[in-house]
Design a protein around this motif. Sequence first.
Motif, PDB file in Angstrom:
ATOM      1  N   THR A 151       0.814  -1.214   0.000  1.00 18.92           N
ATOM      2  CA  THR A 151       0.000   0.000   0.000  1.00 18.92           C
ATOM      3  C   THR A 151       0.846   1.263   0.000  1.00 18.92           C
ATOM      4  OG1 THR A 151      -0.129   0.021   2.403  1.00 18.92           O
ATOM      5  CG2 THR A 151      -1.889  -1.101   1.242  1.00 18.92           C
ATOM      6  N   SER A 152       2.143   1.137   0.288  1.00 22.40           N
ATOM      7  CA  SER A 152       3.012   2.299   0.124  1.00 22.40           C
ATOM      8  C   SER A 152       4.445   1.836  -0.079  1.00 22.40           C
ATOM      9  CB  SER A 152       2.920   3.243   1.324  1.00 22.40           C
ATOM     10  OG  SER A 152       3.874   2.903   2.295  1.00 22.40           O
ATOM     11  N   GLU A 153       5.325   2.747  -0.446  1.00 23.40           N
ATOM     12  CA  GLU A 153       6.708   2.398  -0.718  1.00 23.40           C
ATOM     13  C   GLU A 153       7.412   1.835   0.509  1.00 23.40           C
ATOM     14  OE1 GLU A 153       5.244   5.007  -1.610  1.00 23.40           O
ATOM     15  OE2 GLU A 153       5.648   5.515  -3.702  1.00 23.40           O
ATOM     16  N   SER A 154       6.868   2.112   1.700  1.00 25.36           N
ATOM     17  CA  SER A 154       7.520   1.595   2.892  1.00 25.36           C
ATOM     18  C   SER A 154       7.221   0.108   3.072  1.00 25.36           C
ATOM     19  CB  SER A 154       7.049   2.367   4.119  1.00 25.36           C
ATOM     20  OG  SER A 154       5.656   2.271   4.250  1.00 25.36           O
ATOM     21  N   LYS A 155       6.397  -0.458   2.227  1.00 24.97           N
ATOM     22  CA  LYS A 155       6.154  -1.908   2.201  1.00 24.97           C
ATOM     23  C   LYS A 155       5.735  -2.450   3.555  1.00 24.97           C
ATOM     24  CE  LYS A 155      10.174  -3.139   0.299  1.00 24.97           C
ATOM     25  NZ  LYS A 155      11.091  -4.018  -0.396  1.00 24.97           N
ATOM     26  N   GLU A 156       4.674  -1.871   4.103  1.00 29.21           N
ATOM     27  CA  GLU A 156       4.233  -2.293   5.431  1.00 29.21           C
ATOM     28  C   GLU A 156       2.895  -3.021   5.414  1.00 29.21           C
ATOM     29  OE1 GLU A 156       6.304   1.433   7.762  1.00 29.21           O
ATOM     30  OE2 GLU A 156       4.317   1.658   6.905  1.00 29.21           O
ATOM     31  N   ALA A 157       2.144  -2.890   4.336  1.00 29.82           N
ATOM     32  CA  ALA A 157       0.828  -3.519   4.285  1.00 29.82           C
ATOM     33  C   ALA A 157       0.515  -3.908   2.847  1.00 29.82           C
ATOM     34  CB  ALA A 157      -0.237  -2.556   4.818  1.00 29.82           C
ATOM     35  N   ILE A 158      -0.327  -4.938   2.691  1.00 36.62           N
ATOM     36  CA  ILE A 158      -0.659  -5.470   1.371  1.00 36.62           C
ATOM     37  C   ILE A 158      -1.929  -4.801   0.855  1.00 36.62           C
ATOM     38  CG2 ILE A 158      -1.082  -7.603   0.080  1.00 36.62           C
ATOM     39  CD1 ILE A 158       1.516  -7.655   1.652  1.00 36.62           C
ATOM     40  N   ALA A 159      -1.909  -4.410  -0.419  1.00 35.33           N
ATOM     41  CA  ALA A 159      -3.097  -3.790  -1.014  1.00 35.33           C
ATOM     42  C   ALA A 159      -4.168  -4.855  -1.225  1.00 35.33           C
ATOM     43  CB  ALA A 159      -2.736  -3.126  -2.343  1.00 35.33           C
ATOM     44  N   ASN A 160      -5.386  -4.361  -1.305  1.00 28.62           N
ATOM     45  CA  ASN A 160      -6.531  -5.250  -1.189  1.00 28.62           C
ATOM     46  C   ASN A 160      -7.042  -5.767  -2.536  1.00 28.62           C
ATOM     47  OD1 ASN A 160      -8.286  -6.570   0.383  1.00 28.62           O
ATOM     48  ND2 ASN A 160      -9.721  -4.875   0.601  1.00 28.62           N
ATOM     49  N   TYR A 161      -6.213  -6.447  -3.304  1.00 25.54           N
ATOM     50  CA  TYR A 161      -6.689  -7.038  -4.555  1.00 25.54           C
ATOM     51  C   TYR A 161      -7.636  -8.196  -4.249  1.00 25.54           C
ATOM     52  CZ  TYR A 161      -3.565  -4.339  -7.537  1.00 25.54           C
ATOM     53  OH  TYR A 161      -2.952  -3.332  -8.214  1.00 25.54           O
ATOM     54  N   PRO A 162      -8.765  -8.275  -4.984  1.00 25.88           N
ATOM     55  CA  PRO A 162      -9.760  -9.312  -4.669  1.00 25.88           C
ATOM     56  C   PRO A 162      -9.200 -10.729  -4.734  1.00 25.88           C
ATOM     57  CG  PRO A 162     -10.518  -7.871  -6.476  1.00 25.88           C
ATOM     58  CD  PRO A 162      -9.197  -7.358  -6.049  1.00 25.88           C
ATOM     59  N   GLU A 163      -8.329 -11.000  -5.718  1.00 33.81           N
ATOM     60  CA  GLU A 163      -7.802 -12.364  -5.844  1.00 33.81           C
ATOM     61  C   GLU A 163      -6.970 -12.734  -4.616  1.00 33.81           C
ATOM     62  OE1 GLU A 163      -7.363  -9.902  -7.964  1.00 33.81           O
ATOM     63  OE2 GLU A 163      -7.992 -10.483  -9.984  1.00 33.81           O
ATOM     64  N   ILE A 164      -6.235 -11.748  -4.110  1.00 31.72           N
ATOM     65  CA  ILE A 164      -5.394 -12.004  -2.930  1.00 31.72           C
ATOM     66  C   ILE A 164      -6.288 -12.200  -1.707  1.00 31.72           C
ATOM     67  CG2 ILE A 164      -3.667 -10.960  -1.407  1.00 31.72           C
ATOM     68  CD1 ILE A 164      -2.456  -9.623  -3.852  1.00 31.72           C
ATOM     69  N   GLN A 165      -7.293 -11.343  -1.603  1.00 32.65           N
ATOM     70  CA  GLN A 165      -8.258 -11.449  -0.505  1.00 32.65           C
ATOM     71  C   GLN A 165      -8.866 -12.853  -0.452  1.00 32.65           C
ATOM     72  OE1 GLN A 165      -9.643 -10.133   2.643  1.00 32.65           O
ATOM     73  NE2 GLN A 165      -8.540  -8.606   1.464  1.00 32.65           N
ATOM     74  N   LYS A 166      -9.226 -13.360  -1.602  1.00 31.26           N
ATOM     75  CA  LYS A 166      -9.877 -14.671  -1.656  1.00 31.26           C
ATOM     76  C   LYS A 166      -8.932 -15.773  -1.157  1.00 31.26           C
ATOM     77  CE  LYS A 166     -11.655 -18.001  -4.931  1.00 31.26           C
ATOM     78  NZ  LYS A 166     -11.528 -18.391  -6.347  1.00 31.26           N
ATOM     79  N   GLU A 167      -7.720 -15.763  -1.653  1.00 32.75           N
ATOM     80  CA  GLU A 167      -6.759 -16.780  -1.240  1.00 32.75           C
ATOM     81  C   GLU A 167      -6.453 -16.683   0.259  1.00 32.75           C
ATOM     82  OE1 GLU A 167      -5.068 -19.453  -2.449  1.00 32.75           O
ATOM     83  OE2 GLU A 167      -6.636 -19.316  -3.965  1.00 32.75           O
ATOM     84  N   LEU A 168      -6.354 -15.473   0.754  1.00 37.28           N
ATOM     85  CA  LEU A 168      -6.100 -15.276   2.182  1.00 37.28           C
ATOM     86  C   LEU A 168      -7.222 -15.918   2.994  1.00 37.28           C
ATOM     87  CD1 LEU A 168      -4.910 -11.553   2.232  1.00 37.28           C
ATOM     88  CD2 LEU A 168      -3.563 -13.518   2.981  1.00 37.28           C
ATOM     89  N   ARG A 169      -8.443 -15.659   2.569  1.00 37.84           N
ATOM     90  CA  ARG A 169      -9.575 -16.213   3.319  1.00 37.84           C
ATOM     91  C   ARG A 169      -9.572 -17.735   3.294  1.00 37.84           C
ATOM     92  NH1 ARG A 169     -12.842 -12.053   1.429  1.00 37.84           N
ATOM     93  NH2 ARG A 169     -13.737 -13.416  -0.138  1.00 37.84           N
ATOM     94  N   LEU A 170      -9.297 -18.296   2.095  1.00 36.89           N
ATOM     95  CA  LEU A 170      -9.281 -19.751   1.995  1.00 36.89           C
ATOM     96  C   LEU A 170      -8.203 -20.346   2.904  1.00 36.89           C
ATOM     97  CD1 LEU A 170      -9.907 -20.213  -1.833  1.00 36.89           C
ATOM     98  CD2 LEU A 170     -11.463 -20.749   0.051  1.00 36.89           C
ATOM     99  N   GLY A 171      -7.032 -19.734   2.900  1.00 33.81           N
ATOM    100  CA  GLY A 171      -5.938 -20.222   3.739  1.00 33.81           C
ATOM    101  C   GLY A 171      -6.287 -20.140   5.219  1.00 33.81           C
ATOM    102  N   LEU A 172      -6.848 -19.017   5.624  1.00 35.62           N
ATOM    103  CA  LEU A 172      -7.201 -18.832   7.030  1.00 35.62           C
ATOM    104  C   LEU A 172      -8.295 -19.809   7.444  1.00 35.62           C
ATOM    105  CD1 LEU A 172      -7.070 -14.938   7.124  1.00 35.62           C
ATOM    106  CD2 LEU A 172      -5.669 -16.460   8.523  1.00 35.62           C
ATOM    107  N   MET A 173      -9.250 -20.056   6.556  1.00 34.32           N
ATOM    108  CA  MET A 173     -10.333 -20.976   6.891  1.00 34.32           C
ATOM    109  C   MET A 173      -9.810 -22.396   7.049  1.00 34.32           C
ATOM    110  SD  MET A 173     -13.304 -19.394   4.455  1.00 34.32           S
ATOM    111  CE  MET A 173     -14.226 -20.914   4.298  1.00 34.32           C
ATOM    112  N   GLU A 174      -8.911 -22.784   6.150  1.00 37.94           N
ATOM    113  CA  GLU A 174      -8.383 -24.144   6.214  1.00 37.94           C
ATOM    114  C   GLU A 174      -7.614 -24.345   7.524  1.00 37.94           C
ATOM    115  OE1 GLU A 174      -6.594 -25.175   2.505  1.00 37.94           O
ATOM    116  OE2 GLU A 174      -5.725 -27.025   3.309  1.00 37.94           O
ATOM    117  N   ALA A 175      -6.755 -23.400   7.837  1.00 36.16           N
ATOM    118  CA  ALA A 175      -5.993 -23.497   9.090  1.00 36.16           C
ATOM    119  C   ALA A 175      -6.940 -23.378  10.280  1.00 36.16           C
ATOM    120  CB  ALA A 175      -4.930 -22.411   9.141  1.00 36.16           C
ATOM    121  N   GLY A 176      -7.936 -22.520  10.142  1.00 40.65           N
ATOM    122  CA  GLY A 176      -8.915 -22.324  11.225  1.00 40.65           C
ATOM    123  C   GLY A 176      -9.661 -23.607  11.550  1.00 40.65           C
ATOM    124  N   ARG A 177     -10.034 -24.346  10.489  1.00 44.07           N
ATOM    125  CA  ARG A 177     -10.758 -25.597  10.735  1.00 44.07           C
ATOM    126  C   ARG A 177      -9.914 -26.566  11.554  1.00 44.07           C
ATOM    127  NH1 ARG A 177     -13.162 -24.622   5.636  1.00 44.07           N
ATOM    128  NH2 ARG A 177     -11.445 -25.611   4.538  1.00 44.07           N
TER     129      ARG A 177
END
Lengths: 602, 602
Positions: free
Chosen positions: A515-541
């Motif tokens: 989200t900025s040149e300081s590279k501290e946070a990831i921008a919210n692209y939908p494809e990335i959001q989806k994969e993040l959720r799937l990963g968290l759900m799998e580990a969460g289960r």
Amino acid sequence: MSPAKKPKAEKAQKKSARAVEPEEETLAFEEGEPEADAPPAKADGGRDDTRAKQRVSAEDMAGRQREISVAEFFTKNRHLLGFDSPLKALLTAVKEAVDNSLDACEEAGILPEITVEIRPTASGENQNRFRMIVEDNGPGIVEAQLGKVFGQLLYGSKFHKLSQSRGQQGIGISAAGMYGQLTTGKPVRIVSKTGKKKPAIELEIVLDTARNRPDIVSRAEFAWEAEHGTRVEIEMEAKYQKGMRSVDMYLKQTAIANPHLTLHYVDPGGEKVDYERSTKQLPKAVVEIKPHPHGVELGRLIQMLQTTSCRSLSGFLQEEFSRVGSKVAHDIIDAAGRGLSEKSYPTRIAREEASALHEAIQKTKISSPSTDCIAPIGEELVLAGLKKEIEADFYTAITRPAAVYRGNPFQIEVGIAYGKPGGVGLELNEEGRITKRKKDSEASEALVADADEPIRLLRYANRVPLLYQQAGCAITKALIQTNWRSYGLQQPKGSIPIGACAVMVHIASVWVPFTSESKEAIANYPEIQKELRLGLMEAGRRLGTYIRKGQRLRKEFDKRSYIEKYIPHIGIALQEILDLSVPERDGTVKTLEDVLHKSRKF
Amino acid sequence: MSPAKKPKAEKAQKKSARAVEPEEETLAFEEGEPEADAPPAKADGGRDDTRAKQRVSAEDMAGRQREISVAEFFTKNRHLLGFDSPLKALLTAVKEAVDNSLDACEEAGILPEITVEIRPTASGENQNRFRMIVEDNGPGIVEAQLGKVFGQLLYGSKFHKLSQSRGQQGIGISAAGMYGQLTTGKPVRIVSKTGKKKPAIELEIVLDTARNRPDIVSRAEFAWEAEHGTRVEIEMEAKYQKGMRSVDMYLKQTAIANPHLTLHYVDPGGEKVDYERSTKQLPKAVVEIKPHPHGVELGRLIQMLQTTSCRSLSGFLQEEFSRVGSKVAHDIIDAAGRGLSEKSYPTRIAREEASALHEAIQKTKISSPSTDCIAPIGEELVLAGLKKEIEADFYTAITRPAAVYRGNPFQIEVGIAYGKPGGVGLELNEEGRITKRKKDSEASEALVADADEPIRLLRYANRVPLLYQQAGCAITKALIQTNWRSYGLQQPKGSIPIGACAVMVHIASVWVPFTSESKEAIANYPEIQKELRLGLMEAGRRLGTYIRKGQRLRKEFDKRSYIEKYIPHIGIALQEILDLSVPERDGTVKTLEDVLHKSRKF
């Protein structure tokens, strides 16, 4: 200079006049040239009469337009680079230096060994001054490049390349040096050696911000015991402090995600911490790829067509993109129509045809980009890293399959460490008995929250820990949107879940969208959001299964310890009733216990 | 080109070879020159023998280093500029164009009248394509500047100037054009006219990303009915949608903060919305200031000393900084010691002396920077803006005194609109009676939340509404950290308060520190944080008084309506007991009512 009507303007305008750049010749038309001493305001006709408030005319404004050097831009906007506070500045500088060292070592196939030192250099009344020293055993940097690598923004080897690396912008380390120079006036000191028989080169570099160019202020050669490597020293105004967003924490988290790294750290108090590598296996070598056709925008396609050296459209598609063979190229050109053929000359293709070609690309089925350009940590090493640095009752790790955003392959990994030793911590031993696990704790307290605190989120991008801007990060968003209640954690609405838990999330990509040149946070692209959720759900289960088992175990444990307490008494009662011998009684008790445990196996 | 060992590398490397820039001469030392065709890997001695995994050497790496054009950088990182999604891209483009128009009008002293049109231009299967058209009645732009203003990143008049403006970076509008070009391949179209008797110039511009330079693809002159003004048209891939973060909402919020603006808007459905100005008073003209001594870092001081044309230290301090007269200059030089005198020649002052001078500046008392470089909206106009666009029961506005961060003056304003008409909405009429206020509602629903929703936060920087990245913004942080429960609103821990309320916060500054180039959120400088909290608390206290009064009123109202219901019956009872005539009875009832109201006056 703009001598326009500015009644209250402060005394002299000399400074801005001096800085005006010479006009470029490219746009010289027959009229309207900006003139440094243009007559003010009234020049352009009737319009002024109608208004009392005329302030500045188009001509005045033209005289003030000028180019902005990227270094000037980032000096003024240094918070964009992570240098907004003295506390953060120190962390950012260390991070940029360590990232570069790790990238260089891995690229050269060297097992990294890095030393980080933060040395207080208080002078006079200013106590907030430190010298940051980062030394690696990497391949070194050839002298001709040293100046630019450390003293020019937007200069580097990683930007134009599609393969995973920590650095990508060619800004970071030069920006750290620029910040040091801005706050202390001192140059950056670099020592680098590229081979056993070569001398070490020492340079002192200053960044000329107006031109964004390095000035080398001193140069020396000397003998260095190291065979090869690079050492960078930056003195800066900074603040040192322990805690969740400290240099110490950054280094600890770096060790988790880089199990092949040996790291020595000397803190400002002179105390040494060593992180030994837990594997001698380097991350797999990543391969550079071509852009994937589905990720290329029309404008870029037009540009590529214009600048290619290929002499046929079919050749162009196969040469300049990944995953395009002659069959796919044929399909695309066929679908585009508009008189395009495999032999069309790329540089002669007009905008309309290119547009048809672009649409045809989107419609054609093309295999996903190859993923050998990214190197995830891997489930095994995520687990090993978590276990090494965080003491907990339960661990799990997931590496998702690779996915694509804007044509860039990326891969999500999620690791969870749950339970403070001494917490729910129950386990089945080999005989199927439930026992309390014993562990001595406190070491990893900071990384696993208390049971009534928000869980700790450890965010990583290309193996680099992200310590700031948690609230603005796509990873945090995905964490919050996951329903952790169904996995046994508490979670206030729209918040981070509560529990003795650390969740680690890693995104590996050829181009991480920060989200900025300081590279501290990831921008919210939908494809990335989806994969993040799937990963968290799998580990969460998996976590949910463990927690539920833990709750069941807890209940079982309570019941059993209650029954077990009375079994000896039952034994004694039976002994009296049935007139048993002592061994008979003990055998009966044993049998009773075994039956009890068997009947409640899981 | 890097012909190194990359076994799995994809077919051709031609592309990267083509783009390598010619080496600069500045750093040519006697050895280690990067060679485009350097022999791979094994070049540097014994070290390779000890490792199996040798991948790339320092020399190989050197061959890959190169400069990155700022336009290439932002094309790849277009989310930094606000072009990460088609929805946001449209908003960002409109915002950049409108910001520029407003800045230009105000600088020229023209009451702005701006037309915004979003025209669908769907072609073929791609429905997500729009042409954005923004036209103003500003002073126009002289032809020689048109190309660079719209076709070069980091070019502008506002960056080097310390005075409040919406634009500050010289990036925005060129970036919008670059995005249009990237997604549609089409050039930006500009029409500009600088005076009644001059022709309108029409240019079509393409940005050459590799060089960050404008290419003018067509030029025409024609007669334009407008006396002066600028029109910019950009075709782009985008998505149009209504809602909180839409172009519609941005324009509505712009009208709130810019009551001197008349705005015409044609949405993609062809529907027209007009916002008429509510004041003919332009914001006060802002004055450019010099940097304040307390905000200048050591490194910058050294640079200023080296490049000044002043011939004495005292003159330097007085000329190059604001708020330094001969007395203050004398005090500073005196405190610095180290042999520095008022007549010291600035360019000959060494680092150590400059450092002493810098410390002396920090220790010397210097008046705060002049605030005529910033133009807050003002309490009156904030109220007027809120009232015009938001229908509510209660309004308040605060303009804080100016404060300073890093030497930059800034000023915080807070406005609150509370209560949905038809909600608590009770008021005292002239006779001291409590009545329910009547209003027809729904128009401003989107801007005041429902009573059980988080309040709406309207963030502004230099009169520009900020619609994205609310979570990462210093304003949001300050709002959350304010204790709204003590002002009568509900507030879950660590969250935005709940209530039928809109809070508007405006920061005006000569340099707003945004968290990214897209200018969507304010960076978290402690001085700004403090002022934000003070402003929110002050406005919050007023809100609290109103809400408490509302609650008291509600109770009173219930009691009174109960009593009032029975007064006529009491009248009838009295009439019977005391044998009163009808006028006597009515007189008594009136007296009773008056006594009741008087006894409960506030």
